[in-house]
Design a protein around this motif. Sequence first.
Motif, mmCIF file in Angstrom:
data_model
loop_
_atom_site.group_PDB
_atom_site.id
_atom_site.type_symbol
_atom_site.label_atom_id
_atom_site.label_comp_id
_atom_site.label_asym_id
_atom_site.label_seq_id
_atom_site.Cartn_x
_atom_site.Cartn_y
_atom_site.Cartn_z
ATOM 1 N N LEU A 147 0.833 -1.191 0.000
ATOM 2 C CA LEU A 147 0.000 0.000 0.000
ATOM 3 C C LEU A 147 0.874 1.250 0.000
ATOM 4 C CD1 LEU A 147 -3.000 0.488 0.050
ATOM 5 C CD2 LEU A 147 -2.932 0.559 2.507
ATOM 6 N N SER A 148 1.934 1.217 0.783
ATOM 7 C CA SER A 148 2.838 2.358 0.844
ATOM 8 C C SER A 148 3.482 2.590 -0.511
ATOM 9 C CB SER A 148 3.926 2.100 1.883
ATOM 10 O OG SER A 148 3.377 2.061 3.161
ATOM 11 N N SER A 149 3.879 1.499 -1.122
ATOM 12 C CA SER A 149 4.562 1.594 -2.403
ATOM 13 C C SER A 149 3.607 2.148 -3.468
ATOM 14 C CB SER A 149 5.067 0.197 -2.785
ATOM 15 O OG SER A 149 5.947 0.247 -3.848
ATOM 16 N N LEU A 150 2.377 1.662 -3.425
ATOM 17 C CA LEU A 150 1.356 2.165 -4.358
ATOM 18 C C LEU A 150 1.115 3.658 -4.146
ATOM 19 C CD1 LEU A 150 -1.687 -0.220 -4.653
ATOM 20 C CD2 LEU A 150 -0.047 0.426 -6.397
ATOM 21 N N SER A 151 1.007 4.038 -2.895
ATOM 22 C CA SER A 151 0.753 5.444 -2.576
ATOM 23 C C SER A 151 1.889 6.300 -3.076
ATOM 24 C CB SER A 151 0.611 5.626 -1.066
ATOM 25 O OG SER A 151 -0.598 5.111 -0.634
ATOM 26 N N ASN A 152 3.081 5.773 -2.937
ATOM 27 C CA ASN A 152 4.255 6.456 -3.458
ATOM 28 C C ASN A 152 4.119 6.703 -4.947
ATOM 29 O OD1 ASN A 152 6.607 7.544 -2.697
ATOM 30 N ND2 ASN A 152 7.558 5.631 -2.067
ATOM 31 N N LYS A 153 3.711 5.676 -5.661
ATOM 32 C CA LYS A 153 3.558 5.796 -7.110
ATOM 33 C C LYS A 153 2.423 6.759 -7.450
ATOM 34 C CE LYS A 153 5.892 1.854 -8.736
ATOM 35 N NZ LYS A 153 7.060 2.748 -8.654
ATOM 36 N N MET A 154 1.322 6.649 -6.706
ATOM 37 C CA MET A 154 0.189 7.535 -6.975
ATOM 38 C C MET A 154 0.605 8.982 -6.748
ATOM 39 S SD MET A 154 -3.761 7.193 -6.421
ATOM 40 C CE MET A 154 -3.560 5.832 -5.321
ATOM 41 N N ASN A 155 1.405 9.173 -5.742
ATOM 42 C CA ASN A 155 1.922 10.509 -5.460
ATOM 43 C C ASN A 155 2.687 11.050 -6.657
ATOM 44 O OD1 ASN A 155 1.959 12.543 -3.656
ATOM 45 N ND2 ASN A 155 3.164 11.480 -2.106
ATOM 46 N N GLU A 156 3.513 10.211 -7.254
ATOM 47 C CA GLU A 156 4.260 10.609 -8.446
ATOM 48 C C GLU A 156 3.304 11.032 -9.572
ATOM 49 O OE1 GLU A 156 7.749 10.751 -8.766
ATOM 50 O OE2 GLU A 156 7.300 10.637 -6.627
ATOM 51 N N VAL A 162 2.809 14.858 -11.330
ATOM 52 C CA VAL A 162 2.924 15.168 -12.763
ATOM 53 C C VAL A 162 1.670 15.890 -13.225
ATOM 54 C CG1 VAL A 162 2.995 14.148 -15.058
ATOM 55 C CG2 VAL A 162 4.512 13.311 -13.261
ATOM 56 N N LEU A 163 0.526 15.321 -12.891
ATOM 57 C CA LEU A 163 -0.725 15.950 -13.281
ATOM 58 C C LEU A 163 -0.806 17.371 -12.760
ATOM 59 C CD1 LEU A 163 -3.543 15.862 -14.480
ATOM 60 C CD2 LEU A 163 -4.371 14.857 -12.371
ATOM 61 N N THR A 164 -0.462 17.526 -11.499
ATOM 62 C CA THR A 164 -0.600 18.827 -10.870
ATOM 63 C C THR A 164 0.339 19.843 -11.505
ATOM 64 O OG1 THR A 164 -1.220 17.718 -8.845
ATOM 65 C CG2 THR A 164 -0.533 19.997 -8.635
ATOM 66 N N ILE A 165 1.552 19.429 -11.775
ATOM 67 C CA ILE A 165 2.519 20.351 -12.373
ATOM 68 C C ILE A 165 2.035 20.822 -13.749
ATOM 69 C CG2 ILE A 165 4.838 20.443 -13.381
ATOM 70 C CD1 ILE A 165 5.686 18.598 -10.997
ATOM 71 N N ILE A 166 1.680 19.839 -14.570
ATOM 72 C CA ILE A 166 1.220 20.193 -15.920
ATOM 73 C C ILE A 166 -0.030 21.075 -15.853
ATOM 74 C CG2 ILE A 166 0.271 19.258 -18.074
ATOM 75 C CD1 ILE A 166 3.170 18.646 -17.907
ATOM 76 N N ALA A 167 -0.976 20.636 -15.066
ATOM 77 C CA ALA A 167 -2.258 21.346 -15.023
ATOM 78 C C ALA A 167 -2.073 22.746 -14.454
ATOM 79 C CB ALA A 167 -3.269 20.557 -14.191
ATOM 80 N N LEU A 204 2.961 5.849 5.468
ATOM 81 C CA LEU A 204 1.752 6.007 4.684
ATOM 82 C C LEU A 204 1.050 7.314 5.044
ATOM 83 C CD1 LEU A 204 0.356 4.323 2.563
ATOM 84 C CD2 LEU A 204 -0.954 3.217 4.327
ATOM 85 N N SER A 205 1.009 7.593 6.344
ATOM 86 C CA SER A 205 0.371 8.820 6.800
ATOM 87 C C SER A 205 1.107 10.027 6.258
ATOM 88 C CB SER A 205 0.383 8.877 8.335
ATOM 89 O OG SER A 205 -0.411 7.864 8.862
ATOM 90 N N SER A 206 2.429 9.938 6.297
ATOM 91 C CA SER A 206 3.235 11.052 5.846
ATOM 92 C C SER A 206 3.041 11.274 4.346
ATOM 93 C CB SER A 206 4.694 10.749 6.175
ATOM 94 O OG SER A 206 5.491 11.870 6.033
ATOM 95 N N LEU A 207 2.982 10.190 3.601
ATOM 96 C CA LEU A 207 2.746 10.275 2.154
ATOM 97 C C LEU A 207 1.377 10.889 1.869
ATOM 98 C CD1 LEU A 207 3.805 7.030 0.302
ATOM 99 C CD2 LEU A 207 4.723 9.324 0.058
ATOM 100 N N SER A 208 0.388 10.442 2.610
ATOM 101 C CA SER A 208 -0.969 10.942 2.408
ATOM 102 C C SER A 208 -1.015 12.427 2.679
ATOM 103 C CB SER A 208 -1.941 10.234 3.339
ATOM 104 O OG SER A 208 -2.153 8.944 2.894
ATOM 105 N N ASN A 209 -0.285 12.817 3.700
ATOM 106 C CA ASN A 209 -0.169 14.225 4.020
ATOM 107 C C ASN A 209 0.363 15.010 2.828
ATOM 108 O OD1 ASN A 209 -0.657 16.020 5.980
ATOM 109 N ND2 ASN A 209 0.869 15.231 7.407
ATOM 110 N N LYS A 210 1.413 14.478 2.230
ATOM 111 C CA LYS A 210 2.022 15.145 1.089
ATOM 112 C C LYS A 210 1.068 15.152 -0.106
ATOM 113 C CE LYS A 210 6.734 15.139 2.235
ATOM 114 N NZ LYS A 210 6.398 16.360 2.985
#
Lengths: 354, 354, 354, 354, 354
Positions: free
Chosen positions: C283-292, C296-301, E283-289
Amino acid sequence: MAEWLRRASRKAGQAPGTLIHVGERHEEEVKVSLMDYDADRLEERVLADPAEGSPYRDRDTVTWINVDGLHRVEVIKALGDQYGLHPLALEDVLNTFQRPKVEDYADHLFIVIRMLSYDSVQNDIVDEQVSLVVGPNYVLSFQEREGDVFEGVRERIRGGKGRIRRMGSDYLAYALLDAVVDEYFPILESLGERTEALEQELISEPTSDTLREIYNLKRDLIGLRKSVWPLREVTNRLERGESALIQPETIIFLRDVYDHTIQVIDSVEVHRELVSGMLDTYLSSLSNKMNEVMKVLTIIATIFIPLSFVAGLYGMNFVIMPELQLPWGYPLALGIMAAVAITMLAYFRRRRWL
Amino acid sequence: MAEWLRRASRKAGQAPGTLIHVGERHEEEVKVSLMDYDADRLEERVLADPAEGSPYRDRDTVTWINVDGLHRVEVIKALGDQYGLHPLALEDVLNTFQRPKVEDYADHLFIVIRMLSYDSVQNDIVDEQVSLVVGPNYVLSFQEREGDVFEGVRERIRGGKGRIRRMGSDYLAYALLDAVVDEYFPILESLGERTEALEQELISEPTSDTLREIYNLKRDLIGLRKSVWPLREVTNRLERGESALIQPETIIFLRDVYDHTIQVIDSVEVHRELVSGMLDTYLSSLSNKMNEVMKVLTIIATIFIPLSFVAGLYGMNFVIMPELQLPWGYPLALGIMAAVAITMLAYFRRRRWL
Amino acid sequence: MAEWLRRASRKAGQAPGTLIHVGERHEEEVKVSLMDYDADRLEERVLADPAEGSPYRDRDTVTWINVDGLHRVEVIKALGDQYGLHPLALEDVLNTFQRPKVEDYADHLFIVIRMLSYDSVQNDIVDEQVSLVVGPNYVLSFQEREGDVFEGVRERIRGGKGRIRRMGSDYLAYALLDAVVDEYFPILESLGERTEALEQELISEPTSDTLREIYNLKRDLIGLRKSVWPLREVTNRLERGESALIQPETIIFLRDVYDHTIQVIDSVEVHRELVSGMLDTYLSSLSNKMNEVMKVLTIIATIFIPLSFVAGLYGMNFVIMPELQLPWGYPLALGIMAAVAITMLAYFRRRRWL
Amino acid sequence: MAEWLRRASRKAGQAPGTLIHVGERHEEEVKVSLMDYDADRLEERVLADPAEGSPYRDRDTVTWINVDGLHRVEVIKALGDQYGLHPLALEDVLNTFQRPKVEDYADHLFIVIRMLSYDSVQNDIVDEQVSLVVGPNYVLSFQEREGDVFEGVRERIRGGKGRIRRMGSDYLAYALLDAVVDEYFPILESLGERTEALEQELISEPTSDTLREIYNLKRDLIGLRKSVWPLREVTNRLERGESALIQPETIIFLRDVYDHTIQVIDSVEVHRELVSGMLDTYLSSLSNKMNEVMKVLTIIATIFIPLSFVAGLYGMNFVIMPELQLPWGYPLALGIMAAVAITMLAYFRRRRWL
Amino acid sequence: MAEWLRRASRKAGQAPGTLIHVGERHEEEVKVSLMDYDADRLEERVLADPAEGSPYRDRDTVTWINVDGLHRVEVIKALGDQYGLHPLALEDVLNTFQRPKVEDYADHLFIVIRMLSYDSVQNDIVDEQVSLVVGPNYVLSFQEREGDVFEGVRERIRGGKGRIRRMGSDYLAYALLDAVVDEYFPILESLGERTEALEQELISEPTSDTLREIYNLKRDLIGLRKSVWPLREVTNRLERGESALIQPETIIFLRDVYDHTIQVIDSVEVHRELVSGMLDTYLSSLSNKMNEVMKVLTIIATIFIPLSFVAGLYGMNFVIMPELQLPWGYPLALGIMAAVAITMLAYFRRRRWL
């Protein structure tokens, strides 16, 4: 019920056995009442002064002295002296943040339990310390305030119903314990209802209030647990009949209280298990909803963004843009847009987003 | 099966031993049936009045009196008096929210267990309390309603198959226990199937129904566990053969029931472990899906947003915009757009989003 | 290996000791083979009929009868009668969903264990029940199908290597147990490799296949654990040497098996601990990827949306828009856009999104 | 309080019993003070040299020698030699990273406990090792620095209040233990307040500071727990009265300390349970907030994106676009936009996003 | 340190007691060194052949034979024969994947422990098996490779410092155990530093490297734990003094080792508790970001999307659009846009997103 968290507080640096009332100060007058009975007769009175109780001490009858309110330390002390209580026991009576326990002082048992009751007005669990001193022919009970769960016991003594008038002080102690434990069941029931209501809400309609209620439920369960687990040790020790003050015929009744305590613990543990998974369910439910939100956004955005691009394309002001001159240019553009939109929708359907 | 959560409820403030039926009221008539047998003969009848059973009490044969339905308290009380049961035991018979237990009253054993059966129509687990009183030459069994898992035992008594007719009341008690425990296995099997179906759904197609089903499964397991763990203590205590009422040759059979109970517990624990991880898997699976959704949105948006900007740029109405006049302005703009789009796609491919 | 979940299933309502084979039906013929040996001689044969084995019963030599396949109940029964086995033991031999256990029937020990082997073709753990009956001069072993881990033991008997020919039936039983436990190690090794592969994948490349593999690994570990923990009790009870059938000089060898069992349990627990944290890591790893993705979306938009707005602004068709007439209007607009874009980029850099 | 994590550090490779001070170096002078008393008289002095204390050794009075500061090893060693302490005990006095323990060296008890106090200036828990040596008529206490929680005990000795002057060295040891344990309660109270403040913040206003504070609270609880759990063993061993140095009349007081220790542990465990769920609550609360953010974005985007498309559509420059010529074309376009917007809003309302 | 996961591997199908070296093959020569001493003299030599050691066997002096390297099985076997070791013990010496244990073979104790050391070059924990055989006047120690933590012990023997020369082989064994356990503390310290560094990173700057490091830390702790927990049993069994080979005066020293082991376990458990919460914190920290990212996107998008719509609206080319003709149409449009933007900003401020 957050108050039990603060229960840690304690007079520090005092000599052991120093008698100071530690707890909430309840404003009512301290009330000392006495019931003295055997199979044939019953005397019931309110004592203005603890000293009035001393004649009953040496009679063969069972004497039950109940004290409501602990803030007049001298009353407690007078009773303690009269019945030869250990200073540390008196200190525990007054310090109302004890965990349930039983202590065997050869000539009397000292029992501390927590009396819980559900205050339906405040929608809250009210927690009160009850200390029992059980001697060969007397029971002393100390409560923080008036109003208790012992009314049924008093009625049985008055009415002479059941065994209570025929048996000794140990049976009276059992009856009081039983009354306290019985009162745990309606509390469990109300917790059960809250749990069920929460479960409904959790999956269908999670809000931040749900989160708060999960938290409250969890705290209430932790508090309840803190009262009940040591109670188990108390009833178990009594039921094993190690003390000479407990008659063999009372033991089977104490075993019954022990069984009820186990049942309460079972229920508390079941609730804890249910509640402990709720935060995860909450998060899952939220994620589910967020997923829905994201899908809507994605569908709308990914359909219209390309369409808007096409529209923008033909909104450009280049002098030479051949398509603009074509008679069927506009319908063609609309056609392209329709095709893009349909493709997108088909894609979404294939991914089961629609 | 949420009912077991409410099981906490209990008549409060009554004298111990007061006989009141606490439980669901089943509408059928209370039915008292009797089987009386030894190796040579068998008598089987329905008793209109419990008193009809008294002649069998003092015979050498094994007498099994089974009561279906508990709401006619006087019937229970009559039987209790006839066989000298303790008031607290009778109270437990009537209060159908007991946890499994065994109590040794010297001349008889009092056993409470929970009979579970799978109601395939309601798709639900049905939970019923069965109380057994095992004396030297009799077994009393009390059930909440008609319909039970004892039919196989009755058939064996009638047919004289196996050891049952040759052995005593302790073996009959064993046979009843065994029948109850055996019935747990199909329930476990149905839980196993639900678990497996859920696991499939979890990873491929998580919906809020999946969430609800995880929750239901968890509750069912908690309920099952609450019945099975104390049953283990019951069978273990019987198998240790501490009671004089249990013959040595029966003990090996009781050990077999104990083994089965352990097997049930093992399976319940395995299921719990599997289910306990499901919420996390659900969340992971959802996040996976959300990630997919986000990627699609991001790809579409980040490709077209810059393109639309270029289109918007040349849609501006400034009087002097040299590019607009260029003959190759429009193709150039299209070229720039294509270049941007290709760059973006290359970027996404490199990040493995495509 | 999901089959062990269904292991709950069981013939219900039968008299205890009724012999019915419960388990997978393996199509091969039932094969009964015999080895009879002492330090000097060895006889080895396949028995067409169990009755052929009876002459060996009363000899001083050690007799090992091994049965492959359990579906011909009459064969098992014949052997059972010949060696005086208890009906419940025979029932356990046939019901192949037992948990490991040892039972002491005075003149013989009855041991149930689970033989695991890794099927590298199916990439799966194969689980089979092995029942041992250990008497003063014989060992009976019952397996579900041909093919086992006992070949090494047979070779040692044939070759007369080591102690085996010089010692009794208890040492033979030890040798069989040891062979079964030794086979657990390669299984643990394959699990270890899967765990390591998963860990790599988890952090770098999480997909829904990873999720599925985590789940499978978890199930395999739960299954393994279910076999190994009770095995510990079995080896521990044997090693304590309570049975008169175990010679003192064998005990040190049984302690060695016990040590190996503990080592297996240790490894299983380590794996479980590693696997149990994997879902969270996933889950952490996925969240990391989703964050990425989101970045990207946020920067472009957030860069282009304001730019597009400016472009749209000057695309309006108001008759009076003074900027549009200015000669430097277009370059000014471009300049504003560049300024906005640069500001945004600076902001992102400051927040460390770039 | 992260220092206790580093407590692992230790002089390695030295012969056992080598006396080296391991711990924080506190700059103050080492101070040795003595109180010598019985019921009638009290002598109190500061010793310039430990040798000055030797005359008190053989008197009947209770001698309490307290050492503040451990960095002058020769002082400790001199005292140790004088009272015949084992080198390993002295090593433990000097190595201030011990876990609480009690050791019985026949003629004296060696007790190590951790004295915690709340430094309200630094807003931190200060942790110090206190070693007690309890002999028949003396108590030695070793502290890392001046300033302790024993002032109340000294006052009681000076004032002759309570039992302390009438009882022996074991009661003095009890009084010191009691003073240390009593000091845990205000620490618990401050933790309780922090917990409650966090809970408020968690649900209403989660920030990354909240995360940090959860973490700090968790560490403080782990540290507290590490001190308290072994303390329980210490008080429990003392209270069981196995040592001949503990008088029977002191045991009831030690039981009281034991009860307090249990109360502290109870509270620590309750806090841990509350804190352990906080990270999940934090995540849930964040997700809740993110959900809100996403909804706003989705609502705005999905309403305006289609509208912008329609606007873009009629911004196209095709020569032939019949709608553009219509007199009611513009109002019609506005109408379509309004209809789209209203439909969207209705949809959102139905999904309860508004 | 992932190697310990593979430790499961084992020679299968061999007769018990077959001597095969299982473990990493270290290339250096096998080295056998001997120290023979009593209070007065010390002899120290390297043995070319184990047979050279036999004269020392029957002397009264303490003989310590240390073997570095296990791959020359014949050397081990020769020593084993010389000192009468059990084949299973020799097998355990050679199979270097044992868990710590102690076995009492009447005339000698066989102890297996794990020697950990921190390789600061590789930044890794190095794990090696050390087997000790403790007889009445000798200690044999077997290590996997040269280089150990025993240098301090050798120095003390050579220098005659402390008790070591005056005491027997049991004290030597204690000294070796103590040296091994002491070496755990620097490892704990390095783990403590890594934990602290991670905690900083976790909240402020979570990346996928953080995730990987959490994972590594967890594995190292699991590995450490696997070595330390059984070591506790080992030291506890030795300290209870059940073996006649342990002199009473050595027991107090063994208790000291036991205390250190407990301290190591305490620290490992504290670290595990800290690390176990890290994934959730991550995970919490990532979600925060992610929340931050989403807010920025939402603010920008929801401000500009409506503005762009207004711009698009007046970019439409309808022939009749009255606003376009108005002299104050353009300023009015700008005004509307400003109003929308300000409203949005006010809304965000109210929701505390700004």
